[in-house]
Enzyme design. Sequence first.
Site, PDB file in Angstrom:
ATOM      1  N   TYR A  54       0.859  -1.197   0.000  1.00  0.00           N
ATOM      2  CA  TYR A  54       0.000   0.000   0.000  1.00  0.00           C
ATOM      3  C   TYR A  54       0.892   1.243   0.000  1.00  0.00           C
ATOM      4  O   TYR A  54       1.829   1.328   0.790  1.00  0.00           O
ATOM      5  CB  TYR A  54      -0.892   0.026   1.252  1.00  0.00           C
ATOM      6  CG  TYR A  54      -2.324  -0.325   0.926  1.00  0.00           C
ATOM      7  CD1 TYR A  54      -3.015   0.390  -0.052  1.00  0.00           C
ATOM      8  CD2 TYR A  54      -2.986  -1.342   1.593  1.00  0.00           C
ATOM      9  CE1 TYR A  54      -4.327   0.072  -0.367  1.00  0.00           C
ATOM     10  CE2 TYR A  54      -4.298  -1.665   1.287  1.00  0.00           C
ATOM     11  CZ  TYR A  54      -4.964  -0.950   0.299  1.00  0.00           C
ATOM     12  OH  TYR A  54      -6.248  -1.258  -0.011  1.00  0.00           O
ATOM     13  N   GLU A  56      -0.435   4.846  -0.519  1.00  0.00           N
ATOM     14  CA  GLU A  56      -1.163   6.104  -0.713  1.00  0.00           C
ATOM     15  C   GLU A  56      -0.223   7.297  -0.579  1.00  0.00           C
ATOM     16  O   GLU A  56       0.587   7.350   0.349  1.00  0.00           O
ATOM     17  CB  GLU A  56      -2.283   6.262   0.318  1.00  0.00           C
ATOM     18  CG  GLU A  56      -3.557   5.563  -0.078  1.00  0.00           C
ATOM     19  CD  GLU A  56      -3.751   4.280   0.669  1.00  0.00           C
ATOM     20  OE1 GLU A  56      -2.726   3.628   0.976  1.00  0.00           O
ATOM     21  OE2 GLU A  56      -4.911   3.932   0.945  1.00  0.00           O
ATOM     22  N   ASP A 199      -6.563  13.235 -25.066  1.00  0.00           N
ATOM     23  CA  ASP A 199      -6.614  11.840 -24.626  1.00  0.00           C
ATOM     24  C   ASP A 199      -6.003  11.019 -25.752  1.00  0.00           C
ATOM     25  O   ASP A 199      -6.634  10.761 -26.779  1.00  0.00           O
ATOM     26  CB  ASP A 199      -8.067  11.432 -24.375  1.00  0.00           C
ATOM     27  CG  ASP A 199      -8.183   9.972 -23.939  1.00  0.00           C
ATOM     28  OD1 ASP A 199      -7.207   9.216 -24.103  1.00  0.00           O
ATOM     29  OD2 ASP A 199      -9.256   9.589 -23.444  1.00  0.00           O
ATOM     30  N   THR A 225      -4.018   5.732 -21.699  1.00  0.00           N
ATOM     31  CA  THR A 225      -3.869   4.406 -21.118  1.00  0.00           C
ATOM     32  C   THR A 225      -2.473   3.925 -21.516  1.00  0.00           C
ATOM     33  O   THR A 225      -1.829   4.497 -22.390  1.00  0.00           O
ATOM     34  CB  THR A 225      -4.921   3.417 -21.668  1.00  0.00           C
ATOM     35  OG1 THR A 225      -4.962   3.556 -23.092  1.00  0.00           O
ATOM     36  CG2 THR A 225      -6.285   3.684 -21.101  1.00  0.00           C
ATOM     37  N   LYS A 228      -2.412   0.115 -24.826  1.00  0.00           N
ATOM     38  CA  LYS A 228      -2.840  -0.009 -26.228  1.00  0.00           C
ATOM     39  C   LYS A 228      -1.593   0.025 -27.121  1.00  0.00           C
ATOM     40  O   LYS A 228      -0.760  -0.873 -27.001  1.00  0.00           O
ATOM     41  CB  LYS A 228      -3.850   1.102 -26.554  1.00  0.00           C
ATOM     42  CG  LYS A 228      -5.134   0.997 -25.701  1.00  0.00           C
ATOM     43  CD  LYS A 228      -6.186   1.976 -26.134  1.00  0.00           C
ATOM     44  CE  LYS A 228      -7.493   1.782 -25.392  1.00  0.00           C
ATOM     45  NZ  LYS A 228      -7.596   2.552 -24.132  1.00  0.00           N
ATOM     46  N   ARG A 234      -2.071  -2.909 -18.179  1.00  0.00           N
ATOM     47  CA  ARG A 234      -3.317  -2.135 -18.112  1.00  0.00           C
ATOM     48  C   ARG A 234      -3.165  -1.069 -17.043  1.00  0.00           C
ATOM     49  O   ARG A 234      -3.020  -1.376 -15.866  1.00  0.00           O
ATOM     50  CB  ARG A 234      -4.496  -3.037 -17.737  1.00  0.00           C
ATOM     51  CG  ARG A 234      -4.747  -4.161 -18.678  1.00  0.00           C
ATOM     52  CD  ARG A 234      -6.137  -4.710 -18.517  1.00  0.00           C
ATOM     53  NE  ARG A 234      -7.051  -3.932 -19.305  1.00  0.00           N
ATOM     54  CZ  ARG A 234      -7.187  -4.073 -20.629  1.00  0.00           C
ATOM     55  NH1 ARG A 234      -6.467  -4.956 -21.286  1.00  0.00           N
ATOM     56  NH2 ARG A 234      -8.041  -3.326 -21.284  1.00  0.00           N
TER      57      ARG A 234
HETATM   58  N1  DSN Z   1     -12.301   0.194 -24.618  1.00  0.00           N
HETATM   59  C1  DSN Z   1     -11.403   1.120 -25.260  1.00  0.00           C
HETATM   60  C2  DSN Z   1     -11.347   0.882 -26.744  1.00  0.00           C
HETATM   61  O1  DSN Z   1     -11.564  -0.241 -27.134  1.00  0.00           O
HETATM   62  O2  DSN Z   1     -11.074   1.788 -27.501  1.00  0.00           O
HETATM   63  C3  DSN Z   1     -11.718   2.514 -24.939  1.00  0.00           C
HETATM   64  O3  DSN Z   1     -11.879   2.650 -23.565  1.00  0.00           O
END
Ligand code: DSN
Length: 448
Positions: A54, A56, A199, A225, A228, A234
């Site tokens: 933990y 924080e 974003d 994120t 990707k 993740r």
């Molecule tokens: N689920 C993501 C996507 O597939 O683009 C976006 O959050």
Amino acid sequence: MGMLSTIKRDDPELYKAIKKELKRQRESLEMIPSENFASRNVLLVAGTVLANKYSEGYPGRRYYGGNGNIDAIENLAIERAKKLFNVPHANVQPYSGSPANFAVYVALCNPGDAIMGLNLTDGGHLTHGWKASVTGKFFRSISYHVKEDGSIDIDEARRLALENKPKLIWIGATAYPMALPFGEFANIADECGAYLVADISHVAGLVAAGVHESPAKYAHIITTTTHKTLRGPRGAMIMVTEKGLAKDPELADKIDRAVFPGLQGGPHDHTTAAIATALLEASSQEFKEYAKQIVKNAETLANILSNRGIKLVSDGTANHLLLIDLTTFGTGLGVFAQEALDSAGIVVNKNTIPKEPSSPFYPSGIRIGTPAITTRRMKEKEMEEIAQIIAEVIMQVKDCKLPADTEGKKEYIKKFRKRLRNNLVIKEARKKTAELCAKFPLYPDMKL
Ligand code: DSN
């Protein structure tokens, strides 16, 4: 011995499910544009004892003891993010993309404030103000759209921004095959006094590699994120740019306070460490080549599919994804194309298209991407073969007709699935995709 040998012994049921998922990933072509295969190192780091802690707070300012090592790890991730994306501040703690975006609202907005984002069915994201997301309920959400040619309607966005004076404007997308117009949106945000938040979740790997323009000099804040095109675990990050600090010198603190204690508790330290690993990988020459190949592969797919008479939103792609518009054949055909491709060993997702004539659950398009198959080292030659397979499979569903009523839909889809099982073209396609997968093995040394 397999890496899950003790799980196999102690929890055979779970072991079997994980093993089956590895087999599925190995034996199909993963073409959902938001998915990828993290490296062995990223997976290893994410599975370490760091998950036990933990923490924080932030490095040097924690609420719990025993965080000396975690501080060093989080600082490493922060410094790597700052360097790779050329920003003065990075927060690497958001649990994933949606909480990262919500933290931006927490930092900048009060409930009821006007905010603007790309309409969901035009390629935007739920958290950019869509009505089904809390971001469309807590804030006065105004959506801009794409034009007939599939490009973002900058004039409409400017008009809406000047009329509504939003507190923040999102530029980013989940199903937009063109380059994001950061410069134009910077002008709009500056004209109306809004914060511009880029974003870049979908294109982060392309931005890191210099294959897509960076928003660093245009936006005040960048969210992304990490799993990707960036090919990490993740997770997510929020970055504040020089421009952001010039607009509000307290912006970095506001973001940090919004993430913790505003929205989250303890960060996922194992994920933070795996983000550090991914950022190191993304700064390599090899990753730059990878990102270039993602785009080349998408272009090759787009050219062949177009030549086969398949309509693409914006007539092609400038990034990692293609949006196939199936309305030339009928409305609401996305579900049939997705399921037929799945049976042929190609995993994609049904997706809305601009001016969607059906619904998000039964949309009229499919979204296809190249990040994961490029990680498997497939190139233009394989894309040619895959594009022909996709075109053949789509021809198998072009005469489907989605009934209007719910019961009718369910019944029709059931019968469609039965027909799929006996379809010889799909069977032949499955053979070809299996051969391709075998030629480009995934995690070849991984033994469970
Ligand atoms: N689920 C993501 C996507 O597939 O683009 C976006 O959050």
